[in-house]
Motif scaffolding. Structure first.
Motif, PDB file in Angstrom:
ATOM      1  N   LEU A 133      13.070  -3.571 -60.890  1.00  0.00           N
ATOM      2  CA  LEU A 133      14.285  -2.902 -61.351  1.00  0.00           C
ATOM      3  C   LEU A 133      14.562  -3.334 -62.782  1.00  0.00           C
ATOM      4  N   ALA A 134      14.925  -2.376 -63.620  1.00  0.00           N
ATOM      5  CA  ALA A 134      15.278  -2.688 -65.003  1.00  0.00           C
ATOM      6  C   ALA A 134      16.601  -3.446 -65.025  1.00  0.00           C
ATOM      7  N   VAL A 135      16.616  -4.567 -65.730  1.00  0.00           N
ATOM      8  CA  VAL A 135      17.864  -5.281 -65.998  1.00  0.00           C
ATOM      9  C   VAL A 135      18.494  -4.656 -67.239  1.00  0.00           C
ATOM     10  N   ASP A 136      17.653  -4.406 -68.217  1.00  0.00           N
ATOM     11  CA  ASP A 136      18.007  -3.709 -69.449  1.00  0.00           C
ATOM     12  C   ASP A 136      16.706  -3.146 -70.007  1.00  0.00           C
ATOM     13  N   ASP A 137      16.667  -2.797 -71.283  1.00  0.00           N
ATOM     14  CA  ASP A 137      15.430  -2.198 -71.807  1.00  0.00           C
ATOM     15  C   ASP A 137      14.364  -3.227 -72.170  1.00  0.00           C
ATOM     16  N   GLN A 138      14.632  -4.493 -71.887  1.00  0.00           N
ATOM     17  CA  GLN A 138      13.674  -5.557 -72.203  1.00  0.00           C
ATOM     18  C   GLN A 138      13.265  -6.406 -70.996  1.00  0.00           C
ATOM     19  N   ARG A 139      14.049  -6.357 -69.901  1.00  0.00           N
ATOM     20  CA  ARG A 139      13.803  -7.264 -68.777  1.00  0.00           C
ATOM     21  C   ARG A 139      13.839  -6.527 -67.444  1.00  0.00           C
ATOM     22  N   ILE A 140      13.133  -7.103 -66.477  1.00  0.00           N
ATOM     23  CA  ILE A 140      13.113  -6.600 -65.109  1.00  0.00           C
ATOM     24  C   ILE A 140      13.463  -7.740 -64.157  1.00  0.00           C
ATOM     25  N   VAL A 141      13.920  -7.376 -62.968  1.00  0.00           N
ATOM     26  CA  VAL A 141      14.027  -8.322 -61.866  1.00  0.00           C
ATOM     27  C   VAL A 141      13.043  -7.819 -60.820  1.00  0.00           C
ATOM     28  N   HIS A 142      12.233  -8.750 -60.285  1.00  0.00           N
ATOM     29  CA  HIS A 142      11.192  -8.336 -59.349  1.00  0.00           C
ATOM     30  C   HIS A 142      10.718  -9.514 -58.512  1.00  0.00           C
ATOM     31  N   ALA A 143       9.959  -9.162 -57.464  1.00  0.00           N
ATOM     32  CA  ALA A 143       9.240 -10.133 -56.639  1.00  0.00           C
ATOM     33  C   ALA A 143       7.793 -10.054 -57.107  1.00  0.00           C
ATOM     34  N   PRO A 144       7.331 -11.000 -57.956  1.00  0.00           N
ATOM     35  CA  PRO A 144       6.071 -10.813 -58.669  1.00  0.00           C
ATOM     36  C   PRO A 144       4.775 -10.984 -57.869  1.00  0.00           C
ATOM     37  N   HIS A 145       4.635 -12.040 -57.094  1.00  0.00           N
ATOM     38  CA  HIS A 145       3.356 -12.287 -56.415  1.00  0.00           C
ATOM     39  C   HIS A 145       3.504 -13.470 -55.474  1.00  0.00           C
ATOM     40  N   THR A 146       2.503 -13.625 -54.599  1.00  0.00           N
ATOM     41  CA  THR A 146       2.476 -14.745 -53.652  1.00  0.00           C
ATOM     42  C   THR A 146       2.615 -16.067 -54.406  1.00  0.00           C
ATOM     43  N   GLY A 147       3.452 -16.931 -53.887  1.00  0.00           N
ATOM     44  CA  GLY A 147       3.684 -18.236 -54.497  1.00  0.00           C
ATOM     45  C   GLY A 147       4.837 -18.237 -55.487  1.00  0.00           C
ATOM     46  N   ALA A 148       5.355 -17.056 -55.822  1.00  0.00           N
ATOM     47  CA  ALA A 148       6.456 -16.948 -56.780  1.00  0.00           C
ATOM     48  C   ALA A 148       7.750 -16.621 -56.036  1.00  0.00           C
ATOM     49  N   TYR A 149       8.813 -16.471 -56.779  1.00  0.00           N
ATOM     50  CA  TYR A 149      10.133 -16.164 -56.259  1.00  0.00           C
ATOM     51  C   TYR A 149      10.691 -14.967 -57.027  1.00  0.00           C
ATOM     52  N   VAL A 150      11.647 -14.267 -56.431  1.00  0.00           N
ATOM     53  CA  VAL A 150      12.320 -13.182 -57.146  1.00  0.00           C
ATOM     54  C   VAL A 150      12.874 -13.763 -58.433  1.00  0.00           C
ATOM     55  N   ARG A 151      12.603 -13.081 -59.557  1.00  0.00           N
ATOM     56  CA  ARG A 151      12.996 -13.619 -60.856  1.00  0.00           C
ATOM     57  C   ARG A 151      13.121 -12.514 -61.888  1.00  0.00           C
ATOM     58  N   ILE A 152      13.607 -12.887 -63.055  1.00  0.00           N
ATOM     59  CA  ILE A 152      13.702 -11.988 -64.202  1.00  0.00           C
ATOM     60  C   ILE A 152      12.541 -12.291 -65.134  1.00  0.00           C
ATOM     61  N   ASP A 153      11.855 -11.233 -65.583  1.00  0.00           N
ATOM     62  CA  ASP A 153      10.719 -11.346 -66.494  1.00  0.00           C
ATOM     63  C   ASP A 153      10.826 -10.250 -67.553  1.00  0.00           C
ATOM     64  N   PRO A 154      10.016 -10.357 -68.607  1.00  0.00           N
ATOM     65  CA  PRO A 154       9.978  -9.278 -69.602  1.00  0.00           C
ATOM     66  C   PRO A 154       9.485  -7.971 -68.973  1.00  0.00           C
ATOM     67  N   LEU A 155      10.022  -6.853 -69.426  1.00  0.00           N
ATOM     68  CA  LEU A 155       9.626  -5.534 -68.931  1.00  0.00           C
ATOM     69  C   LEU A 155       8.248  -5.137 -69.448  1.00  0.00           C
ATOM     70  N   ASP A 156       7.970  -5.425 -70.703  1.00  0.00           N
ATOM     71  CA  ASP A 156       6.717  -4.969 -71.311  1.00  0.00           C
ATOM     72  C   ASP A 156       5.512  -5.739 -70.790  1.00  0.00           C
TER      73      ASP A 156
END
Length: 175
Positions: A133-156
């Motif tokens: 999900l877009a947080v804004d035009d630069q960041r997303i919130v997502h569940a990235p991969h096994t071993g990680a946690y839901v977090r905010i990352d760069p969109l690009d």
């Protein structure tokens, strides 16, 4: 170690609070901001720190996944977005492929908080393998991969595929 974790947790909470405030206080763009997108984004942000679980989560929140996610209660990428939009009153499907068709494709210049952001990391198979999900035009919130946690990352990212706006209240969202 505990103090370091508390420090990180405090920093994450401050970031979430700032993002939520920006979503609530930001003026509407030329088109009205998506109310459903805002609700979905808030729901996803509330899940920051939840473990990734392959096949996990859905409309009812975190859940046990399948395969290597069977012992972890959490979300995979599409489980998080499915949950977030269910909180906003929209059923968008359980997989990235269903969610790719769950609304209207938009261009980046129209991107609003809560719009779905898709990535195609496997060019051998058609369609997206990841959704956020877009947080804004630069960041997303997502569940990235096994071993990680839901977090905010760069969109690009190099594998960015496109954007979808879920239109709640305009009939069947394309399922």
């Amino acid at each position: 170690m505990r103090a370091e974790r508390r420090g990180r947790a405090g920093a994450v909470l401050m970031l979430v609070a700032a993002v939520l405030a920006a979503c609530v206080l930001a003026p509407a763009s030329a088109g009205a901001r998506s109310v459903a997108g805002g609700i979905a984004l808030r729901a996803a942000l509330e899940m920051i720190g939840t473990p990734y679980s392959w096949g996990g989560g859905g409309v009812n929140g975190p859940g046990y996944g399948i395969g290597h996610g069977a012992t972890t209660k959490g979300f995979d990428c599409s489980g998080l977005t499915e949950y977030a939009y269910a909180r906003a009153g929209a059923l968008i499907g359980t997989t990235t492929y269903e969610q790719w068709r769950a609304g209207v494709r938009i261009t980046r210049d129209l991107l609003e908080p809560g719009d779905l952001v898709f990535y195609d990391s496997d060019k051998k198979t058609p369609g997206p393998e990841h959704v956020a999900l877009a947080v804004d035009d630069q960041r997303i919130v997502h569940a990235p991969h096994t071993g990680a946690y839901v977090r905010i990352d760069p969109l690009d990212r190099a594998d960015l595929l496109g954007f979808v706006r879920v239109e709640v209240g305009r009939g069947d969202p394309g399922l």
